[in-house]
Design a protein around this motif. Sequence first.
Motif, PDB file in Angstrom:
ATOM      1  N   SER A  19       0.833  -1.205   0.000  1.00 36.99           N
ATOM      2  CA  SER A  19       0.000   0.000   0.000  1.00 36.99           C
ATOM      3  C   SER A  19       0.867   1.255   0.000  1.00 36.99           C
ATOM      4  CB  SER A  19      -0.919  -0.015   1.219  1.00 36.99           C
ATOM      5  OG  SER A  19      -1.714   1.149   1.269  1.00 36.99           O
ATOM      6  N   ALA A  20       1.895   1.270   0.824  1.00 39.98           N
ATOM      7  CA  ALA A  20       2.788   2.426   0.862  1.00 39.98           C
ATOM      8  C   ALA A  20       3.530   2.584  -0.459  1.00 39.98           C
ATOM      9  CB  ALA A  20       3.791   2.262   2.012  1.00 39.98           C
ATOM     10  N   ALA A  21       3.942   1.471  -1.045  1.00 39.44           N
ATOM     11  CA  ALA A  21       4.696   1.532  -2.298  1.00 39.44           C
ATOM     12  C   ALA A  21       3.852   2.084  -3.439  1.00 39.44           C
ATOM     13  CB  ALA A  21       5.221   0.141  -2.662  1.00 39.44           C
ATOM     14  N   VAL A  22       2.588   1.709  -3.482  1.00 37.95           N
ATOM     15  CA  VAL A  22       1.703   2.240  -4.523  1.00 37.95           C
ATOM     16  C   VAL A  22       1.658   3.762  -4.438  1.00 37.95           C
ATOM     17  CG1 VAL A  22      -0.709   2.439  -5.222  1.00 37.95           C
ATOM     18  CG2 VAL A  22       0.271   0.184  -4.825  1.00 37.95           C
ATOM     19  N   GLU A  23       1.531   4.292  -3.231  1.00 39.94           N
ATOM     20  CA  GLU A  23       1.488   5.748  -3.060  1.00 39.94           C
ATOM     21  C   GLU A  23       2.790   6.398  -3.532  1.00 39.94           C
ATOM     22  OE1 GLU A  23       0.689   6.605   0.986  1.00 39.94           O
ATOM     23  OE2 GLU A  23      -1.299   5.679   1.012  1.00 39.94           O
ATOM     24  N   VAL A  24       3.906   5.809  -3.145  1.00 45.49           N
ATOM     25  CA  VAL A  24       5.210   6.385  -3.500  1.00 45.49           C
ATOM     26  C   VAL A  24       5.445   6.307  -5.001  1.00 45.49           C
ATOM     27  CG1 VAL A  24       7.702   6.202  -3.177  1.00 45.49           C
ATOM     28  CG2 VAL A  24       6.179   5.897  -1.227  1.00 45.49           C
ATOM     29  N   PHE A  25       5.165   5.165  -5.604  1.00 46.21           N
ATOM     30  CA  PHE A  25       5.346   5.025  -7.053  1.00 46.21           C
ATOM     31  C   PHE A  25       4.417   5.965  -7.816  1.00 46.21           C
ATOM     32  CE2 PHE A  25       6.961   0.540  -6.218  1.00 46.21           C
ATOM     33  CZ  PHE A  25       8.274   0.835  -6.593  1.00 46.21           C
ATOM     34  N   ALA A  26       3.187   6.101  -7.353  1.00 40.81           N
ATOM     35  CA  ALA A  26       2.230   6.975  -8.028  1.00 40.81           C
ATOM     36  C   ALA A  26       2.677   8.432  -7.968  1.00 40.81           C
ATOM     37  CB  ALA A  26       0.846   6.815  -7.417  1.00 40.81           C
ATOM     38  N   GLN A  27       3.273   8.825  -6.862  1.00 42.54           N
ATOM     39  CA  GLN A  27       3.678  10.220  -6.680  1.00 42.54           C
ATOM     40  C   GLN A  27       5.017  10.547  -7.341  1.00 42.54           C
ATOM     41  OE1 GLN A  27       3.621  11.051  -2.488  1.00 42.54           O
ATOM     42  NE2 GLN A  27       1.421  10.717  -2.288  1.00 42.54           N
ATOM     43  N   HIS A  28       5.953   9.607  -7.281  1.00 44.92           N
ATOM     44  CA  HIS A  28       7.319   9.907  -7.708  1.00 44.92           C
ATOM     45  C   HIS A  28       7.778   9.138  -8.943  1.00 44.92           C
ATOM     46  CE1 HIS A  28       7.824  12.190  -4.037  1.00 44.92           C
ATOM     47  NE2 HIS A  28       7.447  11.144  -3.325  1.00 44.92           N
ATOM     48  N   GLY A  29       6.968   8.194  -9.418  1.00 47.75           N
ATOM     49  CA  GLY A  29       7.404   7.388 -10.536  1.00 47.75           C
ATOM     50  C   GLY A  29       8.387   6.323 -10.106  1.00 47.75           C
ATOM     51  N   TYR A  30       8.722   5.441 -11.041  1.00 43.66           N
ATOM     52  CA  TYR A  30       9.608   4.324 -10.711  1.00 43.66           C
ATOM     53  C   TYR A  30      10.996   4.800 -10.318  1.00 43.66           C
ATOM     54  CZ  TYR A  30      12.420   0.114 -11.254  1.00 43.66           C
ATOM     55  OH  TYR A  30      13.298  -0.933 -11.036  1.00 43.66           O
ATOM     56  N   ARG A  31      11.581   5.668 -11.116  1.00 45.59           N
ATOM     57  CA  ARG A  31      12.934   6.133 -10.845  1.00 45.59           C
ATOM     58  C   ARG A  31      13.003   6.980  -9.582  1.00 45.59           C
ATOM     59  NH1 ARG A  31      17.539   4.190 -12.145  1.00 45.59           N
ATOM     60  NH2 ARG A  31      16.881   3.987 -14.313  1.00 45.59           N
ATOM     61  N   GLY A  32      12.015   7.838  -9.355  1.00 47.07           N
ATOM     62  CA  GLY A  32      12.053   8.738  -8.216  1.00 47.07           C
ATOM     63  C   GLY A  32      11.694   8.082  -6.896  1.00 47.07           C
ATOM     64  N   ALA A  33      11.059   6.915  -6.942  1.00 47.62           N
ATOM     65  CA  ALA A  33      10.686   6.226  -5.709  1.00 47.62           C
ATOM     66  C   ALA A  33      11.913   5.571  -5.088  1.00 47.62           C
ATOM     67  CB  ALA A  33       9.617   5.169  -5.997  1.00 47.62           C
ATOM     68  N   SER A  34      11.985   5.614  -3.774  1.00 49.10           N
ATOM     69  CA  SER A  34      13.112   4.986  -3.080  1.00 49.10           C
ATOM     70  C   SER A  34      12.586   4.005  -2.042  1.00 49.10           C
ATOM     71  CB  SER A  34      13.966   6.038  -2.374  1.00 49.10           C
ATOM     72  OG  SER A  34      13.259   6.620  -1.289  1.00 49.10           O
ATOM     73  N   ILE A  35      13.373   2.980  -1.796  1.00 51.71           N
ATOM     74  CA  ILE A  35      12.999   2.023  -0.761  1.00 51.71           C
ATOM     75  C   ILE A  35      12.921   2.722   0.588  1.00 51.71           C
ATOM     76  CG2 ILE A  35      13.778  -0.019   0.504  1.00 51.71           C
ATOM     77  CD1 ILE A  35      14.844  -1.116  -2.133  1.00 51.71           C
ATOM     78  N   GLY A  36      13.808   3.700   0.821  1.00 50.92           N
ATOM     79  CA  GLY A  36      13.776   4.440   2.076  1.00 50.92           C
ATOM     80  C   GLY A  36      12.441   5.114   2.311  1.00 50.92           C
TER      81      GLY A  36
END
Length: 209
Positions: A19-36
């Motif tokens: 759930s958290a990853a979906v939000e991060v990927f949606a907001q920042h894209g694949y490249r901009g998303a970080s595991i942190g």
Amino acid sequence: MAAPRKRLSAEQRRAIIESAAVEVFAQHGYRGASIGEIVKRAGVSPPVFYDHFASKEALYRHLLERHYADLRTIWADHLPGPEPAGVRIHRAFDAWFAYVEAHQGAARMLFGRATGDPDYEALHGEVTATSRDGALHLLVAEAGTERIAGADVVGMQLAWEVFRVTLQGLALWWFEHPDVPRSQMSATAMNALWLGFERVSSGETWHPG
């Protein structure tokens, strides 16, 4: 004294990470998303993340495959049936937009526009093509489709692209205009796709003069 926190199961932790990853990927894209950022929003540690996913790419692929599978299930559940094609197709469109409405972050991931990132494009294209091949038989089963696409594989893929681009384009537009009711989105999809399909399936086709 505060009550002890209930220990989450592995499945619950995985769901929170997703759930958290979906939000991060949606907001920042694949490249901009970080595991942190993902573990921060999920409230877990990096080791817990790696207990469930080998890498950011593995997590992203899993999310794409999961939500594309959900969309294929919508087509499989709502498109077939004894009712007239127009009734079934409208039912499927409305269910599709209902899923998009309830999973906007996932839809942004699935339908996001090209980024120019070759790693992202390759991964996204691979998963998308696999999903398309898994759903194409539903389109092939519709009477009259062969008049639109012809009998060859390329023609069927092109017909699917017409449906895909129209629906996904409408979804992306809808995110920017959330006050528009779902019923209007479904009606617009029917006007854009069904009317032409109905005419062609009944024998009317366009040919160059």
